[in-house]
Design a protein around this motif. Structure first.
Motif, mmCIF file in Angstrom:
data_model
loop_
_atom_site.group_PDB
_atom_site.id
_atom_site.type_symbol
_atom_site.label_atom_id
_atom_site.label_comp_id
_atom_site.label_asym_id
_atom_site.label_seq_id
_atom_site.Cartn_x
_atom_site.Cartn_y
_atom_site.Cartn_z
ATOM 1 N N TRP B 70 0.852 -0.985 -0.441
ATOM 2 C CA TRP B 70 -0.209 -0.035 -0.165
ATOM 3 C C TRP B 70 0.441 1.133 -0.168
ATOM 4 O O TRP B 70 0.892 1.783 0.963
ATOM 5 N N MET B 227 -8.282 -0.829 7.713
ATOM 6 C CA MET B 227 -8.700 -1.865 6.867
ATOM 7 C C MET B 227 -10.668 -2.596 7.380
ATOM 8 O O MET B 227 -12.048 -2.475 7.319
ATOM 9 N N ARG B 230 -12.881 0.215 7.577
ATOM 10 C CA ARG B 230 -13.927 0.261 6.116
ATOM 11 C C ARG B 230 -15.496 -0.046 6.452
ATOM 12 O O ARG B 230 -15.648 -0.606 6.939
ATOM 13 N N VAL B 232 -18.250 0.592 2.955
ATOM 14 C CA VAL B 232 -18.748 0.901 1.412
ATOM 15 C C VAL B 232 -19.001 1.920 1.017
ATOM 16 O O VAL B 232 -20.733 1.610 1.656
ATOM 17 N N MET B 258 -11.079 3.591 1.788
ATOM 18 C CA MET B 258 -11.565 3.754 0.449
ATOM 19 C C MET B 258 -10.425 3.748 -0.749
ATOM 20 O O MET B 258 -10.525 3.724 -1.445
ATOM 21 N N GLU B 261 -8.841 0.833 -1.707
ATOM 22 C CA GLU B 261 -9.278 -0.350 -2.524
ATOM 23 C C GLU B 261 -9.770 1.267 -4.403
ATOM 24 O O GLU B 261 -9.539 0.217 -4.984
ATOM 25 N N TYR B 262 -9.411 2.303 -4.525
ATOM 26 C CA TYR B 262 -9.211 2.536 -5.401
ATOM 27 C C TYR B 262 -8.105 2.362 -5.999
ATOM 28 O O TYR B 262 -7.959 2.141 -6.873
ATOM 29 N N SER B 264 -6.415 -0.188 -5.181
ATOM 30 C CA SER B 264 -6.000 -2.110 -5.531
ATOM 31 C C SER B 264 -6.991 -2.610 -6.841
ATOM 32 O O SER B 264 -7.713 -1.783 -8.015
ATOM 33 N N LYS B 266 -9.341 -3.684 -7.223
ATOM 34 C CA LYS B 266 -10.931 -4.077 -7.316
ATOM 35 C C LYS B 266 -11.475 -2.587 -7.907
ATOM 36 O O LYS B 266 -12.258 -2.802 -8.173
ATOM 37 N N LEU B 268 -12.692 -0.171 -6.793
ATOM 38 C CA LEU B 268 -14.036 0.490 -6.632
ATOM 39 C C LEU B 268 -13.336 1.857 -6.187
ATOM 40 O O LEU B 268 -12.783 2.475 -5.475
ATOM 41 N N HIS B 270 -13.776 6.278 -5.907
ATOM 42 C CA HIS B 270 -13.511 6.842 -4.932
ATOM 43 C C HIS B 270 -13.775 8.537 -5.265
ATOM 44 O O HIS B 270 -14.754 8.695 -6.374
#
Lengths: 424, 424
Positions: B70, B227, B230, B232, B258, B261-262, B264, B266, B268, B270
């Motif tokens: 990370w 995490m 977290r 969502v 978050m 996860e953006y 990563s 995934k 996701l 943000h």
């Protein structure tokens, strides 16, 4: 010390494909804005730097159609502007009324929950807008400290009408906040005419700039409310520092009271202004003011109408209500039997054109096609329609060849005095 | 609609004076970084864009001397990185121990107060550093959830030694945070060797970039802690969304769970990544990795030692302890009888050189002279010393003419194999 030669990984120069970005943003940046970012730094309290800051304030007063003294930039993406507005306006435990009609309405509650606001909502179906009477009734019912809404929610492509909403809020002693990220620079964001208190935006949509700076404007009465929450940082407080009477703002970085003092003649140190992004924001606003606001809004309307006409001529169905459509992004249903993501990939791989996917209940059902900022131009609309037609045909969807482009051309020709290209 | 022609205010192109910024930052940006920012946008989930994001992660692992998965950017200035780290690590009501030895130590408490942390401090006089035993004793006494410190506090020009500090924290089950804004790229920020959990930086000092992006690195154990906090966002949560067991993070924009996860696989959604600043951050790191970390740190040490030698040869007194001096900014006492601000203005107006003023107890007592990033070069050190000598003489302060520049030249010549210019 570990030497990096062992693990050193190197990559080449930045060299992105020259792609036409016709989604809901970010979009292609005006070349003048990119060039403005190549100017070197200044010390943050140099007279030239503070001069540029003051000019940026004056330019964004024009962009936001306001005389608000407090008109400046929050250093972060558009979402940073939203959080700065909400955390500075809404006190923990205070009531916040949110109009939710799409993903970004949900985002407002998401942010407000973290602040500890007592949240009330007006929830309307995605694709619809709320009439002023409905907003006023909810204000009377819930008696919030702040009313918050999105102007143009790109998740639904609808624009909430805001005429009269500021007056309703003032009549009931409510502060008002509008997120205009997706409309600023493309539709009239009429801060003073609406009578709303705080409006925030971004650069990466109709302003034709890169994401990373959030313009904001704040009315005097909202500024007074925010300044009543101010507390000067221990590291820089002088003997004359005065703290306000209201609850302290729950964030340092987003403390608009401190950011106002940084942008004021006091120049109280807060963050270090993001100089390159300031240069970008200033140039984006300069281009807008040179073009003229009305000409710029007309350019966006023309592109949007031509895009809609072209999509319909291809036999596709638009999403949402015509009367409330944003003038810069159009939702269109993915035809039956077409895989929306496959078609988007083909658009990107064969034509180097990006169109947008969708979120939540609209995921897989609509595409969102933007014509924003530097991309709200006739040739970009025509090229996009032509590419989409070819892709749909390649995906086995029967449609009248050539009809979309012709209809968009006709739409442009039917507009009296419409500029064919960019600025007049 | 109000037409803007009535009130239109226009300003010219961005055209800052070509000024040499030898203060504590921002400093002049490497021309390659400025050029990288002229690349146009990409869609935020385009493979090319996510590819650049992944490359940026790999490059900053080298910059932070870590193998932490990370390792990415927070979109905002260095202060945004600090707030993201603290608000994501420290739960409301949890205890935070802060080592404070200057203005930026005070800033950590300022931010932590807003979070609702229970703050404990180790306060040491400005200009001093804390030995590891003092840190361990305070950890044993206060049993904090998190220990936070500044690596190089530009307000005092001292660098806190951090060898062994991570191990102390781990021994006592404490998470650790280091703000390395002012040292990243100029001194070893040895994340893994120190064993610290979260480190943040900025671009505008030794990285040779513009302010507006905050690189961050997070250990696996700190990531697990974050995490566990977290949640969502409602607007994008799928049926499989899982929320964590710990207190939700009090900010959406700074919610590192978050943001991870953006960044990563995934992806996701943000915020919308600040593309131009990502390009800048990536190029700044590329330049650093090409130069080599050890060569780059040696270049900063050489410039700093030459600056110190020059200032001493001019008869001036350095501030703080030699053993703990930052290798990129030097504090020097303003001589008796000289008006520090008048001299700084003369430096700017006659020589187009900026040197830094000071904060708090050091305001009016010292100047802070930086040689950071693209400015940690022999000729810039020599030019600055020559200009300062002339300004002091013009202000009526008697000093040996030519001595400062000669001493700095001699300092460079005495360094075996020291590169005379920038990169080797």
């Amino acid at each position: 010390m570990k030497t990096m030669e062992d693990t050193g990984t190197m990559f080449g120069q930045i060299d992105p494909p020259q792609r036409l970005l016709m989604g809901p943003g970010p979009v292609n940046v005006h070349p003048r804005v990119l060039r403005a970012m190549t100017a070197d730094m200044l010390g943050q309290f140099d007279p030239e730097m503070t001069g540029y800051m003051n000019q940026t304030m004056a330019l964004y007063r024009q962009v936001f159609m306001t005389e608000n003294r407090w008109t400046f930039l929050v250093d972060g993406t558009a979402r940073a502007g939203i959080e700065a507005a909400l955390v500075s306006l809404v006190e923990p435990g205070a009531r916040l009324l949110i109009l939710r009609a799409g993903r970004f309405g949900l985002l407002l509650s998401e942010i407000a929950q973290r602040i500890g606001a007592e949240i009330r909502t007006i929830d309307i179906p995605w694709g619809e807008v709320a009439p002023p009477e409905q907003i006023e009734a909810a204000i009377i019912e819930h008696r919030p400290q702040v009313f918050a809404t999105i102007h143009g929610d790109t998740s639904t492509t609808m624009a909430q009408p805001l005429d009269g909403v500021g007056a309703i809020c003032r009549r009931h002693g409510v502060l008002s906040y509008v997120d205009a990220t997706a409309t600023l620079g493309g539709m009239a964001v009429a801060t003073d005419a609406w009578g709303v208190d705080v409006v925030t935006g971004g650069l990466q949509k109709c302003m034709g700039g890169p994401p990373g700076s959030a313009p904001i404007t704040i009315s005097d009465r909202a500024a007074a409310h925010i300044m009543a929450r101010r507390h000067v940082e221990a590291g820089i407080r002088g003997a004359d520092a005065q703290d306000g009477s209201r609850t302290r703002i729950g964030s340092n970085y987003f403390d608009l009271a401190m950011i106002m003092e940084y942008w004021s003649e006091k120049r109280l140190n807060h963050h270090t202004e993001a100089t390159s992004m300031l240069y970008a924001a200033r140039e984006a606003a300069r281009i807008m003011v040179e073009e003229g606001l009305e000409a710029r809004f007309a350019r966006h309307r023309a592109a949007s109408e031509a895009m809609a006409a072209g999509l319909r001529a291809m036999g596709l169905t638009l999403y949402g209500q015509d009367a409330y459509r944003m003038a810069n992004v159009t939702g269109v249903f993915i035809p039956d039997g077409v895989d929306g993501e496959r078609a988007r990939t083909r658009m990107r791989e064969e034509f180097e054109i990006e169109i947008g996917t969708a979120f939540g209940p609209l995921a897989g059902r609509i595409w969102r096609i933007g014509a924003m900022g530097y991309n709200a131009m006739k040739h970009k609309v025509l090229i996009t329609l032509g590419a989409l037609e070819a892709v749909l045909a390649a995906e086995g969807h029967a449609l009248p060849r050539g009809a979309g482009v012709d209809a968009a051309r006709a739409s442009y020709e039917a507009m009296p005095g419409a500029a064919p290209g960019a600025a007049s």
